[in-house]
Motif scaffolding. Structure first.
Motif, PDB file in Angstrom:
ATOM      1  N   LYS A 259     -30.182  -1.367 -37.685  1.00 30.59           N
ATOM      2  CA  LYS A 259     -29.792  -0.572 -36.513  1.00 30.59           C
ATOM      3  C   LYS A 259     -28.526   0.218 -36.834  1.00 30.59           C
ATOM      4  O   LYS A 259     -27.542   0.200 -36.100  1.00 30.59           O
TER       5      LYS A 259
ATOM      6  N   GLU B 124     -23.236  -6.468 -38.440  1.00 36.58           N
ATOM      7  CA  GLU B 124     -24.456  -7.140 -37.986  1.00 36.58           C
ATOM      8  C   GLU B 124     -25.562  -6.150 -37.631  1.00 36.58           C
ATOM      9  O   GLU B 124     -26.746  -6.407 -37.852  1.00 36.58           O
ATOM     10  N   TYR B 125     -25.176  -4.978 -37.097  1.00 34.21           N
ATOM     11  CA  TYR B 125     -26.189  -4.012 -36.682  1.00 34.21           C
ATOM     12  C   TYR B 125     -26.786  -3.291 -37.886  1.00 34.21           C
ATOM     13  O   TYR B 125     -27.995  -3.028 -37.920  1.00 34.21           O
TER      14      TYR B 125
ATOM     15  N   HIS C 172     -27.092  -4.672 -40.802  1.00 33.91           N
ATOM     16  CA  HIS C 172     -27.962  -5.676 -41.425  1.00 33.91           C
ATOM     17  C   HIS C 172     -29.296  -5.807 -40.693  1.00 33.91           C
ATOM     18  O   HIS C 172     -30.296  -6.210 -41.284  1.00 33.91           O
ATOM     19  N   GLN C 173     -29.308  -5.451 -39.408  1.00 37.99           N
ATOM     20  CA  GLN C 173     -30.539  -5.511 -38.625  1.00 37.99           C
ATOM     21  C   GLN C 173     -31.353  -4.227 -38.726  1.00 37.99           C
ATOM     22  O   GLN C 173     -32.402  -4.096 -38.111  1.00 37.99           O
TER      23      GLN C 173
END
Length: 361
Positions: free
Chosen positions: A110, A104-105, A107-108
Motif C-alpha cells: 500500500k 508497514e503500509y 510492506h503491505q
C-alpha cells in the motif's frame, strides 16, 4: 548497462499557463541509482492530474515540469540491484515512483499510503533533491519497484491509461468488494468513470452509471451499465433510493459535489460507502451530513493503487480482454491534446503515442 546513448527530451511546462503551451526540450532526469530502470516510452495516457499540475491547480507546481504518469515502454537500462526486470521488458509506470519501502503500509503493498509520503512520477523531489519527470517524453527513469511488467495480451495503448486511471478505479472497487450480487454506482462517466464501469462489470458486479445528463447513456450501457441515473432528472434520488451497495465518485467539481453528495447518500443501502477519487482544487463548503447519519452511510477517499493491486489489475485485464475506450494522439500533438482534454472532448481517454520509439497510431 553502465551508460546511455540517449538523452531525456520531453514536453516541458514552464509556468501555470502551460496547458497548450508546453515546449519540447531536454531536461536532467533523477539521479541514477542501481535500483532504477530507464524506459523508452512508446505510450503515455493523459490524466486529469496532468491538467491540475500544469496549471498549479493543486498548489504551486515545481516548474519546469514534464507531466504524464500513465507510461508504457521498453526497459533499456537496468540497475545492478534490480532482479524483477531486464532490458527489453515492456513495463508500465503509474502516478507513484517513490516511497520509503520500509513502513508497514509499504510492506503491505500500500505504497500510496506510506508513512513517509509518496514521490510522484512527476513534480516530485528525491532525497538528493533531483526532480521526478513524467511521460510526455522519450524516456523515463524510475525505481524498478514502481515499474510493472505488462502481460503480453494487453496492448500498450490499453495498458497506458490503466496505470493511473484504471488503477485509481480498481482499488476502490476492491475496497467495496465489488462482485456478484453487488450493485455499484459510478459517478461521472469520463476517463476515470468509464474504467469504473468496465472494472465493476469485469469483477462480476452490476455497474450503475450516474451522470449529469443522458448524453453518455448509450456509451455507458455498452461499457456494461445495467442502469443509468441522470442527476438532472428531478427526483432521481427518491426513485433509486437504497438500491446501491457502494458508490465510487470520480467528479472533482466543488459545486457539484456539495450539491450531490447528500443525494448520493440516499441511493445507498444502510451501511453503504461512497469512495471519492476525484480531488477538487478547492475545499467543499456547506456540505450537509444529515443524510449520512440518517442512512448510516460512510464517505471516504481512495488514492492510487499499490504494488499488489496493479499486477492483479493487469492480470484481470488480460483475462477478460478488457478494452479501454481510448483515442490515440501523436506525442507531437501533446499541446493540442491537453487542450482538448481540458475541453472535455476525450471519449474517454487520450493516449499519446511516441512513434519514433516504436509506438503505433
Amino acid at each position: 548497462m553502465s551508460g546511455t546513448d540517449y538523452k531525456f527530451f520531453g514536453w516541458i511546462a514552464k509556468d501555470k499557463n502551460a496547458i497548450g503551451n508546453m515546449t519540447w526540450g531536454e531536461y536532467q532526469p533523477k539521479t541514477w541509482t542501481e535500483d532504477d530502470v530507464d524506459i523508452k516510452i512508446t505510450h503515455c495516457g493523459i490524466c486529469a492530474s496532468d491538467l491540475h499540475t500544469l496549471r498549479s491547480g493543486w498548489g504551486a507546481t515545481d516548474y519546469p515540469a514534464v507531466v504524464g504518469h500513465e507510461i508504457v515502454g521498453t526497459v533499456v537500462r537496468v540497475g545492478k540491484n534490480v532482479k524483477s526486470l531486464k532490458a527489453g521488458d515492456r513495463v508500465g509506470v503509474g502516478a507513484q515512483s517513490g516511497s520509503c519501502l520500509n513502513c508497514e503500509y509499504c510492506h503491505q503493498g500500500k505504497e500510496p499510503y506510506c508513512n513517509g509520503g509518496q514521490i510522484g512520477t512527476y513534480n516530485g523531489r528525491w532525497k538528493d533533491n533531483s526532480k521526478s519527470y513524467g511521460g510526455y517524453a522519450d524516456y523515463a527513469r524510475v525505481p524498478a519497484h514502481f515499474a510493472f511488467a505488462i502481460p503480453e495480451g494487453v496492448p500498450s495503448e490499453v495498458a497506458a491509461p490503466l496505470m493511473c486511471g484504471g488503477a485509481t478505479l480498481y482499488s476502490p472497487l476492491k475496497q467495496l468488494e465489488a462482485g456478484p450480487g453487488k450493485r455499484i454506482g459510478i459517478v461521472g462517466i469520463g476517463g476515470l468513470g468509464h474504467f469504473g464501469l468496465l472494472f465493476a462489470k469485469a469483477l462480476g458486479a452490476d455497474p450503475v452509471a450516474i451522470s449529469h445528463s443522458h448524453g453518455k447513456e448509450e456509451d455507458a450501457k455498452k461499457m456494461g451499465a445495467v442502469q443509468f441515473i441522470a442527476t438532472a432528472d428531478e427526483g432521481y434520488e427518491k426513485k433509486s433510493r437504497r438500491t446501491l451497495d457502494g458508490i465510487v465518485c470520480t467528479i472533482n467539481d466543488e459545486k457539484a459535489l456539495e450539491e450531490s453528495l447528500p443525494k448520493f447518500a440516499t441511493l445507498l443501502k444502510p451501511g453503504g460507502k461512497i469512495i471519492l477519487v476525484g480531488l477538487p482544487e478547492r475545499p467543499l463548503e456547506g456540505f450537509k451530513i444529515t443524510p449520512l447519519v440518517m442512512n448510516n452511510v460512510f464517505i471516504g477517499g481512495s488514492a492510487i493503487a499499490g504494488s499488489k493491486e496493479i499486477p492483479e489489475m493487469l492480470k484481470l485485464v488480460d483475462k477478460v480482454a478488457l478494452k479501454a475506450w481510448v483515442v490515440l494522439r501523436p506525442m507531437e500533438d501533446a499541446n493540442k491534446a491537453v487542450v482538448d482534454m481540458e475541453d472535455g472532448k476525450a471519449r474517454y481517454r487520450y493516449v499519446l503515442v511516441n512513434q519514433k520509439n516504436g509506438g503505433k497510431l
